[in-house]
Write a protein that holds these residues in place. Structure first.
Motif, PDB file in Angstrom:
ATOM      1  N   LYS A 190      -2.828  -8.197  -4.158  1.00 49.64           N
ATOM      2  CA  LYS A 190      -1.394  -8.276  -4.437  1.00 49.64           C
ATOM      3  C   LYS A 190      -0.619  -7.298  -3.556  1.00 49.64           C
ATOM      4  CE  LYS A 190      -1.952  -9.729  -9.250  1.00 49.64           C
ATOM      5  NZ  LYS A 190      -1.641  -9.408 -10.664  1.00 49.64           N
ATOM      6  N   ARG A 191       0.586  -7.693  -3.241  1.00 49.65           N
ATOM      7  CA  ARG A 191       1.440  -6.839  -2.419  1.00 49.65           C
ATOM      8  C   ARG A 191       1.776  -5.558  -3.173  1.00 49.65           C
ATOM      9  NH1 ARG A 191       6.660  -9.412   0.319  1.00 49.65           N
ATOM     10  NH2 ARG A 191       5.017 -10.403   1.571  1.00 49.65           N
ATOM     11  N   ALA A 192       1.546  -4.420  -2.515  1.00 49.96           N
ATOM     12  CA  ALA A 192       1.832  -3.128  -3.127  1.00 49.96           C
ATOM     13  C   ALA A 192       3.118  -2.512  -2.603  1.00 49.96           C
ATOM     14  CB  ALA A 192       0.667  -2.163  -2.879  1.00 49.96           C
ATOM     15  N   ALA A 193       3.476  -2.834  -1.373  1.00 49.02           N
ATOM     16  CA  ALA A 193       4.687  -2.272  -0.787  1.00 49.02           C
ATOM     17  C   ALA A 193       5.034  -3.060   0.466  1.00 49.02           C
ATOM     18  CB  ALA A 193       4.489  -0.793  -0.453  1.00 49.02           C
ATOM     19  N   VAL A 194       6.298  -2.946   0.869  1.00 49.75           N
ATOM     20  CA  VAL A 194       6.766  -3.449   2.161  1.00 49.75           C
ATOM     21  C   VAL A 194       7.410  -2.266   2.864  1.00 49.75           C
ATOM     22  CG1 VAL A 194       8.360  -4.998   3.340  1.00 49.75           C
ATOM     23  CG2 VAL A 194       7.084  -5.804   1.351  1.00 49.75           C
ATOM     24  N   ILE A 195       6.940  -1.965   4.080  1.00 49.88           N
ATOM     25  CA  ILE A 195       7.390  -0.764   4.759  1.00 49.88           C
ATOM     26  C   ILE A 195       7.944  -1.103   6.142  1.00 49.88           C
ATOM     27  CG2 ILE A 195       5.735   0.666   3.519  1.00 49.88           C
ATOM     28  CD1 ILE A 195       4.082   0.771   6.122  1.00 49.88           C
ATOM     29  N   PRO A 196       8.808  -0.250   6.688  1.00 44.64           N
ATOM     30  CA  PRO A 196       9.297  -0.460   8.052  1.00 44.64           C
ATOM     31  C   PRO A 196       8.138  -0.409   9.051  1.00 44.64           C
ATOM     32  CG  PRO A 196      10.636   1.172   6.895  1.00 44.64           C
ATOM     33  CD  PRO A 196       9.433   0.922   6.044  1.00 44.64           C
ATOM     34  N   GLY A 197       8.157  -1.298  10.023  1.00 45.45           N
ATOM     35  CA  GLY A 197       7.122  -1.275  11.054  1.00 45.45           C
ATOM     36  C   GLY A 197       6.658  -2.664  11.410  1.00 45.45           C
ATOM     37  N   GLN A 198       6.193  -2.823  12.660  1.00 49.60           N
ATOM     38  CA  GLN A 198       5.695  -4.115  13.109  1.00 49.60           C
ATOM     39  C   GLN A 198       4.205  -4.070  13.402  1.00 49.60           C
ATOM     40  OE1 GLN A 198       7.960  -2.775  16.880  1.00 49.60           O
ATOM     41  NE2 GLN A 198       7.611  -4.940  17.139  1.00 49.60           N
ATOM     42  N   GLN A 199       3.634  -2.882  13.579  1.00 44.99           N
ATOM     43  CA  GLN A 199       2.215  -2.741  13.867  1.00 44.99           C
ATOM     44  C   GLN A 199       1.728  -1.475  13.175  1.00 44.99           C
ATOM     45  OE1 GLN A 199       1.407  -2.656  18.033  1.00 44.99           O
ATOM     46  NE2 GLN A 199      -0.795  -2.601  17.797  1.00 44.99           N
ATOM     47  N   LEU A 200       0.874  -1.639  12.160  1.00 41.11           N
ATOM     48  CA  LEU A 200       0.430  -0.522  11.329  1.00 41.11           C
ATOM     49  C   LEU A 200      -0.897  -0.009  11.880  1.00 41.11           C
ATOM     50  CD1 LEU A 200       1.287  -2.071   7.831  1.00 41.11           C
ATOM     51  CD2 LEU A 200       2.798  -1.024   9.539  1.00 41.11           C
ATOM     52  N   LEU A 201      -0.915   1.208  12.385  1.00 42.04           N
ATOM     53  CA  LEU A 201      -2.046   1.703  13.165  1.00 42.04           C
ATOM     54  C   LEU A 201      -3.054   2.517  12.372  1.00 42.04           C
ATOM     55  CD1 LEU A 201      -0.118   2.892  16.360  1.00 42.04           C
ATOM     56  CD2 LEU A 201      -1.196   0.669  15.935  1.00 42.04           C
ATOM     57  N   ALA A 202      -2.578   3.470  11.565  1.00 43.02           N
ATOM     58  CA  ALA A 202      -3.504   4.409  10.914  1.00 43.02           C
ATOM     59  C   ALA A 202      -2.839   5.020   9.689  1.00 43.02           C
ATOM     60  CB  ALA A 202      -3.922   5.511  11.897  1.00 43.02           C
ATOM     61  N   TRP A 203      -3.657   5.441   8.751  1.00 50.88           N
ATOM     62  CA  TRP A 203      -3.166   6.132   7.560  1.00 50.88           C
ATOM     63  C   TRP A 203      -3.138   7.635   7.820  1.00 50.88           C
ATOM     64  CZ3 TRP A 203      -1.587   3.741   2.992  1.00 50.88           C
ATOM     65  CH2 TRP A 203      -1.844   2.374   2.912  1.00 50.88           C
ATOM     66  N   ALA A 204      -2.010   8.260   7.484  1.00 51.28           N
ATOM     67  CA  ALA A 204      -1.921   9.716   7.541  1.00 51.28           C
ATOM     68  C   ALA A 204      -2.482  10.334   6.266  1.00 51.28           C
ATOM     69  CB  ALA A 204      -0.472  10.151   7.741  1.00 51.28           C
ATOM     70  N   ASP A 205      -2.242   9.679   5.157  1.00 56.88           N
ATOM     71  CA  ASP A 205      -2.854  10.006   3.870  1.00 56.88           C
ATOM     72  C   ASP A 205      -2.787   8.732   3.038  1.00 56.88           C
ATOM     73  OD1 ASP A 205      -0.227   9.825   2.947  1.00 56.88           O
ATOM     74  OD2 ASP A 205       0.028  11.985   2.704  1.00 56.88           O
ATOM     75  N   ASN A 206      -2.978   8.834   1.745  1.00 54.50           N
ATOM     76  CA  ASN A 206      -3.023   7.629   0.917  1.00 54.50           C
ATOM     77  C   ASN A 206      -1.668   6.956   0.723  1.00 54.50           C
ATOM     78  OD1 ASN A 206      -5.837   7.572   0.348  1.00 54.50           O
ATOM     79  ND2 ASN A 206      -5.538   9.294  -1.062  1.00 54.50           N
ATOM     80  N   SER A 207      -0.598   7.586   1.172  1.00 49.84           N
ATOM     81  CA  SER A 207       0.728   6.994   0.947  1.00 49.84           C
ATOM     82  C   SER A 207       1.618   7.021   2.187  1.00 49.84           C
ATOM     83  CB  SER A 207       1.435   7.706  -0.216  1.00 49.84           C
ATOM     84  OG  SER A 207       1.523   9.093   0.014  1.00 49.84           O
ATOM     85  N   HIS A 208       1.055   7.345   3.348  1.00 52.96           N
ATOM     86  CA  HIS A 208       1.832   7.374   4.574  1.00 52.96           C
ATOM     87  C   HIS A 208       1.016   6.784   5.716  1.00 52.96           C
ATOM     88  CE1 HIS A 208       3.767  10.533   2.154  1.00 52.96           C
ATOM     89  NE2 HIS A 208       4.855  10.277   2.853  1.00 52.96           N
ATOM     90  N   LEU A 209       1.705   6.085   6.624  1.00 50.42           N
ATOM     91  CA  LEU A 209       1.037   5.468   7.764  1.00 50.42           C
ATOM     92  C   LEU A 209       1.738   5.816   9.059  1.00 50.42           C
ATOM     93  CD1 LEU A 209       1.250   3.006   5.333  1.00 50.42           C
ATOM     94  CD2 LEU A 209      -0.517   2.117   6.867  1.00 50.42           C
ATOM     95  N   ILE A 210       0.966   5.764  10.153  1.00 51.48           N
ATOM     96  CA  ILE A 210       1.504   5.853  11.496  1.00 51.48           C
ATOM     97  C   ILE A 210       1.647   4.425  12.011  1.00 51.48           C
ATOM     98  CG2 ILE A 210       1.118   6.663  13.855  1.00 51.48           C
ATOM     99  CD1 ILE A 210      -0.458   9.006  12.657  1.00 51.48           C
ATOM    100  N   VAL A 211       2.851   4.075  12.483  1.00 46.47           N
ATOM    101  CA  VAL A 211       3.137   2.687  12.853  1.00 46.47           C
ATOM    102  C   VAL A 211       3.916   2.647  14.159  1.00 46.47           C
ATOM    103  CG1 VAL A 211       3.342   2.214  10.375  1.00 46.47           C
ATOM    104  CG2 VAL A 211       5.415   2.410  11.754  1.00 46.47           C
TER     105      VAL A 211
END
Length: 404
Positions: free
Chosen positions: A331-352
């Motif tokens: 199930k969808r958990a979130a929709v975040i800004p970004g077009q290419q999701l590269l890596a997780w910085a922690d469990n709630s943040h990503l580098i995109v």
């Protein structure tokens, strides 16, 4: 890697010259997804494969229901330089850092041949600055203390282990069969080195093909197999696995092997439903790991706790957003800004990667993008400056994201 992939985009006269850039060197970067009228377009930034059926649905019946993100907190240890592109100083957030980056160019040779080359900038961990590194290929181990490096004029018969603080090679691992790529295992204890007879990025006059009505040099398949190498001892076990002449993809000379996410298997790009063909470290064909068959896309990235996975670009109209899904329910958990999701910085943040919102259009603005740190709550922190909008510009840089 390893650079993101690592991942692929063609040099101007090659159909498949590539370098994966990945969170911990185990996956190719995904493709940018283009909007259909007024949506972001699918454009190869560094993509390895384009095969029908790669996307396997993770959601179960009712999977479009929303599940709100939980435990969103501020990420720690952020090093951002939004005025730098390419970056000169460390870019990092949480567990992930840009350990290196590369640009690409085509070098024409006097005999009508050519070669695609990678120009590297490698992080000096003592100064936290990126320095020019004259290697043909490299990958950085988790914890960012050591890089595996290959000298120019691939393939080569030795692998260097370089100290990121000093920039010096501490030890060489000699091999009997020449290698054209090298990648650290997820735990950093082993190396996977793909072997070739010819430069995998070489373009040869006697393999020419027509491009825009002109004859251009083309790639040759020359893969011979792979080594699994114990880093501590240097012990190298070789498995013969030549290039498959009937492969649908990749069509170029580079046919690297990559580690599975858990480091138990290796894989090469293929045309099955996962887009990957798996083998044991001795070369025996193996089924895809269950944890990977349940992921929605080959480039999907799991959160550190394994609860969330990156999903597809889902922007509509002028939206530049991608989805995050629950790894267990789909199930969808979130929709975040970004077009290419590269890596997780922690469990709630990503580098995109995200293009400039005011210029993000199918006409080319989508390629003018920058690295961002994005939270599941939608908070955005720029990490780098914007790359050039020209996809084929030789100054366009590609990051290698590594666990630190």
């Amino acid at each position: 890697m390893t650079p993101d992939p690592h991942a692929r985009t063609a040099f101007k006269v090659s159909s498949s010259v590539a370098r994966p850039a990945a969170e911990s060197a185990e996956r190719p970067q995904p493709l940018l997804r283009r909007r259909k009228p007024r949506r972001l377009a699918l454009a190869a930034v560094v993509a390895a494969v384009v095969v029908a059926g790669l996307a396997v649905s993770l959601a179960r019946p009712g999977g479009d229901a929303q599940e709100g993100p939980a435990g969103v907190t501020d990420v720690t240890s952020v090093a951002a330089h939004p005025n730098q592109s390419p970056p000169r100083e460390l870019i990092a957030a949480g567990r992930s850092a840009v350990s290196a980056y590369y640009t690409k160019k085509l070098v024409r040779l006097p005999n009508g041949n050519a070669t695609g080359t990678y120009e590297w900038r490698l992080l000096n961990t003592a100064t936290e600055r990126y320095e020019k590194a004259d290697w043909a290929w490299l990958d950085v181990a988790p914890e960012m203390q050591t890089a595996a490096v290959l000298e120019r004029d691939l393939p080569v018969d030795r692998i260097g282990l370089l100290n990121l603080a000093t920039g010096k090679v501490q030890r060489w691992i000699m091999v009997d069969r020449s290698v054209g790529s090298v990648q650290f295992s997820p735990d950093g204890k082993r190396l996977l080195a793909t072997t070739y007879r010819l430069n995998p990025d070489g373009l040869f006059k006697d393999a020419s093909y027509k491009l825009n009505g002109k004859s251009v040099p083309g790639p040759k398949q020359s893969r011979t197999g792979f080594y699994v190498i114990d880093v501590a001892s240097g012990k190298a076990d070789f498995t013969e696995s030549p290039a498959k002449k009937n492969k649908v993809i990749p069509v170029g000379g580079r046919q690297d092997f990559h580690w599975s996410r858990d480091g138990k298997l290796v894989w090469e790009p293929g045309n099955d439903k996962m887009g990957k063909i798996y083998y044991g470290v001795t070369g025996k064909r193996m089924p895809a790991p269950d944890t990977e068959t349940r992921l929605p896309y080959p480039e999907t990235v799991l959160s550190p706790d394994g609860n969330l996975v990156t999903g597809a670009f889902v922007g509509k109209g002028d939206e530049i957003v991608s989805e995050i899904r629950n790894a267990k329910t789909g199930k969808r958990a979130a929709v975040i800004p970004g077009q290419q999701l590269l890596a997780w910085a922690d469990n709630s943040h990503l580098i995109v990667w995200r293009c400039a919102p005011e210029r993000c259009s199918p006409g080319g603005g989508e390629f003018r993008n920058q690295l961002l740190l994005v939270g599941l709550d939608g908070k955005v922190t720029p990490l780098s400056g914007f790359r050039t909008a020209n996809l084929h510009d030789e100054g366009r840089w590609f990051p290698v994201l590594t666990l630190r």
